[in-house]
Structures are given as C-alpha cells and as structure tokens.
Design a protein around this motif. Structure first.
Motif, PDB file in Angstrom:
ATOM      1  N   VAL A  10      25.135  38.148  -1.588  1.00 28.35           N
ATOM      2  CA  VAL A  10      25.907  38.767  -3.147  1.00 28.35           C
ATOM      3  C   VAL A  10      24.305  39.698  -3.217  1.00 28.35           C
ATOM      4  O   VAL A  10      23.126  38.549  -3.235  1.00 28.35           O
ATOM      5  N   GLY A  11      24.375  40.410  -4.491  1.00 25.51           N
ATOM      6  CA  GLY A  11      23.106  40.889  -5.207  1.00 25.51           C
ATOM      7  C   GLY A  11      23.074  39.976  -6.289  1.00 25.51           C
ATOM      8  O   GLY A  11      23.968  39.595  -7.031  1.00 25.51           O
ATOM      9  N   VAL A  12      21.961  40.051  -6.318  1.00 25.20           N
ATOM     10  CA  VAL A  12      20.988  39.794  -7.616  1.00 25.20           C
ATOM     11  C   VAL A  12      20.127  40.003  -8.328  1.00 25.20           C
ATOM     12  O   VAL A  12      19.266  40.818  -7.994  1.00 25.20           O
ATOM     13  N   ILE A  13      19.989  39.795  -9.568  1.00 22.19           N
ATOM     14  CA  ILE A  13      18.744  40.635 -10.442  1.00 22.19           C
ATOM     15  C   ILE A  13      18.439  38.596 -11.186  1.00 22.19           C
ATOM     16  O   ILE A  13      18.694  37.899 -11.349  1.00 22.19           O
ATOM     17  N   LEU A  14      16.644  39.266 -10.624  1.00 24.34           N
ATOM     18  CA  LEU A  14      16.027  37.892 -11.319  1.00 24.34           C
ATOM     19  C   LEU A  14      14.984  38.184 -12.242  1.00 24.34           C
ATOM     20  O   LEU A  14      14.075  39.270 -11.853  1.00 24.34           O
ATOM     21  N   ALA A  15      14.412  37.235 -13.218  1.00 25.80           N
ATOM     22  CA  ALA A  15      13.175  37.069 -14.517  1.00 25.80           C
ATOM     23  C   ALA A  15      12.755  35.853 -13.932  1.00 25.80           C
ATOM     24  O   ALA A  15      12.788  34.651 -13.750  1.00 25.80           O
ATOM     25  N   VAL A  16      11.394  36.599 -14.055  1.00 22.28           N
ATOM     26  CA  VAL A  16      10.209  35.882 -13.108  1.00 22.28           C
ATOM     27  C   VAL A  16       9.410  35.512 -14.330  1.00 22.28           C
ATOM     28  O   VAL A  16       9.015  36.753 -14.972  1.00 22.28           O
ATOM     29  N   ASP A  17       8.819  34.808 -13.979  1.00 21.20           N
ATOM     30  CA  ASP A  17       7.016  34.811 -14.740  1.00 21.20           C
ATOM     31  C   ASP A  17       6.317  36.349 -14.124  1.00 21.20           C
ATOM     32  O   ASP A  17       5.864  36.017 -13.203  1.00 21.20           O
ATOM     33  N   PRO A  18       6.154  36.876 -15.160  1.00 23.25           N
ATOM     34  CA  PRO A  18       4.747  38.342 -14.953  1.00 23.25           C
ATOM     35  C   PRO A  18       3.901  37.824 -14.395  1.00 23.25           C
ATOM     36  O   PRO A  18       2.892  39.400 -13.336  1.00 23.25           O
ATOM     37  N   ASP A  19       3.368  36.295 -15.221  1.00 17.15           N
ATOM     38  CA  ASP A  19       1.746  36.442 -14.768  1.00 17.15           C
ATOM     39  C   ASP A  19       1.634  35.408 -13.208  1.00 17.15           C
ATOM     40  O   ASP A  19       0.448  35.526 -12.826  1.00 17.15           O
ATOM     41  N   ARG A  20       2.867  35.263 -12.536  1.00 18.71           N
ATOM     42  CA  ARG A  20       2.615  34.139 -11.427  1.00 18.71           C
ATOM     43  C   ARG A  20       3.479  36.160 -10.160  1.00 18.71           C
ATOM     44  O   ARG A  20       4.324  34.965  -9.723  1.00 18.71           O
ATOM     45  N   GLU A  23       3.525  35.607  -6.149  1.00 17.68           N
ATOM     46  CA  GLU A  23       3.517  34.532  -6.136  1.00 17.68           C
ATOM     47  C   GLU A  23       4.958  33.587  -5.711  1.00 17.68           C
ATOM     48  O   GLU A  23       5.089  32.938  -5.327  1.00 17.68           O
ATOM     49  N   VAL A  24       5.373  34.152  -7.241  1.00 18.86           N
ATOM     50  CA  VAL A  24       6.798  33.621  -7.428  1.00 18.86           C
ATOM     51  C   VAL A  24       7.826  34.556  -6.426  1.00 18.86           C
ATOM     52  O   VAL A  24       8.627  34.044  -5.480  1.00 18.86           O
ATOM     53  N   ALA A  25       7.673  35.415  -5.972  1.00 19.64           N
ATOM     54  CA  ALA A  25       8.279  36.748  -5.003  1.00 19.64           C
ATOM     55  C   ALA A  25       8.359  36.056  -3.848  1.00 19.64           C
ATOM     56  O   ALA A  25       9.241  35.961  -3.126  1.00 19.64           O
ATOM     57  N   ASP A  26       7.493  34.942  -3.038  1.00 24.03           N
ATOM     58  CA  ASP A  26       6.919  35.308  -2.134  1.00 24.03           C
ATOM     59  C   ASP A  26       8.024  33.280  -1.756  1.00 24.03           C
ATOM     60  O   ASP A  26       8.351  33.136  -0.741  1.00 24.03           O
ATOM     61  N   ALA A  27       7.577  33.212  -2.732  1.00 31.42           N
ATOM     62  CA  ALA A  27       8.679  31.576  -2.706  1.00 31.42           C
ATOM     63  C   ALA A  27      10.125  32.350  -2.535  1.00 31.42           C
ATOM     64  O   ALA A  27      11.073  31.120  -1.993  1.00 31.42           O
ATOM     65  N   LEU A  28      10.909  32.750  -3.879  1.00 30.63           N
ATOM     66  CA  LEU A  28      11.685  33.776  -3.764  1.00 30.63           C
ATOM     67  C   LEU A  28      11.972  33.989  -1.658  1.00 30.63           C
ATOM     68  O   LEU A  28      13.369  34.217  -1.535  1.00 30.63           O
ATOM     69  N   PRO A  55      21.562  29.187  -5.946  1.00 28.47           N
ATOM     70  CA  PRO A  55      20.889  26.787  -6.853  1.00 28.47           C
ATOM     71  C   PRO A  55      19.346  27.108  -6.223  1.00 28.47           C
ATOM     72  O   PRO A  55      18.308  26.201  -7.320  1.00 28.47           O
ATOM     73  N   ALA A  56      18.784  27.434  -4.788  1.00 30.44           N
ATOM     74  CA  ALA A  56      17.372  27.638  -4.222  1.00 30.44           C
ATOM     75  C   ALA A  56      16.898  28.348  -5.521  1.00 30.44           C
ATOM     76  O   ALA A  56      15.106  28.081  -4.768  1.00 30.44           O
ATOM     77  N   LEU A  57      17.198  29.908  -5.270  1.00 34.67           N
ATOM     78  CA  LEU A  57      16.160  30.838  -6.106  1.00 34.67           C
ATOM     79  C   LEU A  57      16.328  29.475  -7.691  1.00 34.67           C
ATOM     80  O   LEU A  57      14.506  30.502  -8.280  1.00 34.67           O
ATOM     81  N   GLN A  58      17.052  29.200  -7.770  1.00 36.84           N
ATOM     82  CA  GLN A  58      16.951  28.674  -9.198  1.00 36.84           C
ATOM     83  C   GLN A  58      15.809  27.435  -9.524  1.00 36.84           C
ATOM     84  O   GLN A  58      15.327  27.510 -10.598  1.00 36.84           O
ATOM     85  N   ALA A  59      15.435  27.283  -8.714  1.00 39.37           N
ATOM     86  CA  ALA A  59      15.056  26.363  -8.411  1.00 39.37           C
ATOM     87  C   ALA A  59      13.415  26.862  -8.726  1.00 39.37           C
ATOM     88  O   ALA A  59      12.667  25.460  -8.319  1.00 39.37           O
ATOM     89  N   VAL A  60      13.323  27.422  -7.987  1.00 40.48           N
ATOM     90  CA  VAL A  60      11.547  28.065  -7.566  1.00 40.48           C
ATOM     91  C   VAL A  60      11.641  28.214  -8.886  1.00 40.48           C
ATOM     92  O   VAL A  60      11.645  28.759 -10.117  1.00 40.48           O
ATOM     93  N   ASP A  61       9.473  27.276  -8.651  1.00 46.26           N
ATOM     94  CA  ASP A  61       9.199  27.730 -10.270  1.00 46.26           C
ATOM     95  C   ASP A  61       8.405  28.597 -10.490  1.00 46.26           C
ATOM     96  O   ASP A  61       8.197  29.927  -9.958  1.00 46.26           O
TER      97      ASP A  61
END
Length: 82
Positions: A10-20, A23-28, A55-61
C-alpha cells in the motif's frame, strides 16, 4: 505445499522529525518501507509497504504520523461535470 500469500503493498505518506530525517528514514527502510519520495526539509516521506507492516512503521522513533496514500481521479477537462 503453497507459500502463504503476502499482503499487497500500500502507498503511505509519513511525517517524521525533520531534525532526524536521515536516521528515521533509515529505520523506516529497515522496518519494510520502500521509499519512493523524500522531502527532508518538510520532514515527509512517501513509499510503499506491505499492509501488515504499518504498525511497525508507526512504532519507529521519530515518526509523527503514517497516512494511507489516496488517489483522486478528476474528470477530463471537456467533461460536463467540473
């Protein structure tokens, strides 16, 4: 013996902490996201993932939100309904 079927991506769009962002993109990616677009200044990513991995994506810090991609089809310009 047949293999169990995998959930459709499925296609998803994620908002993440721009300062990290990096790091967050790698974890995703490690959590199963196939990245199709990155907007580091805005802190957003788009991509595809198996439906059962959301749910695994939502759990990423560092993930603020995960939204399903929506497709909108507009009528042609010469259509009577605009």
């Amino acid at each position: 013996m047949t293999e169990p079927s995998r959930p459709a991506p499925v296609g998803v769009i994620l908002a993440v902490d721009p300062d990290r962002f990096a790091e967050v993109a790698d974890a995703l990616r490690r959590a199963g996201l196939t990245v199709t677009g990155e907007q580091p200044v805005l802190g957003t990513l788009s991509g595809t993932v198996a439906g059962d991995r959301i749910p695994a994506l939502q759990a990423v810090d560092g993930v603020v939100s995960v939204d399903l991609e929506r497709i909108v089809q507009l009528p042609p310009p010469d259509s009577p309904i605009q």
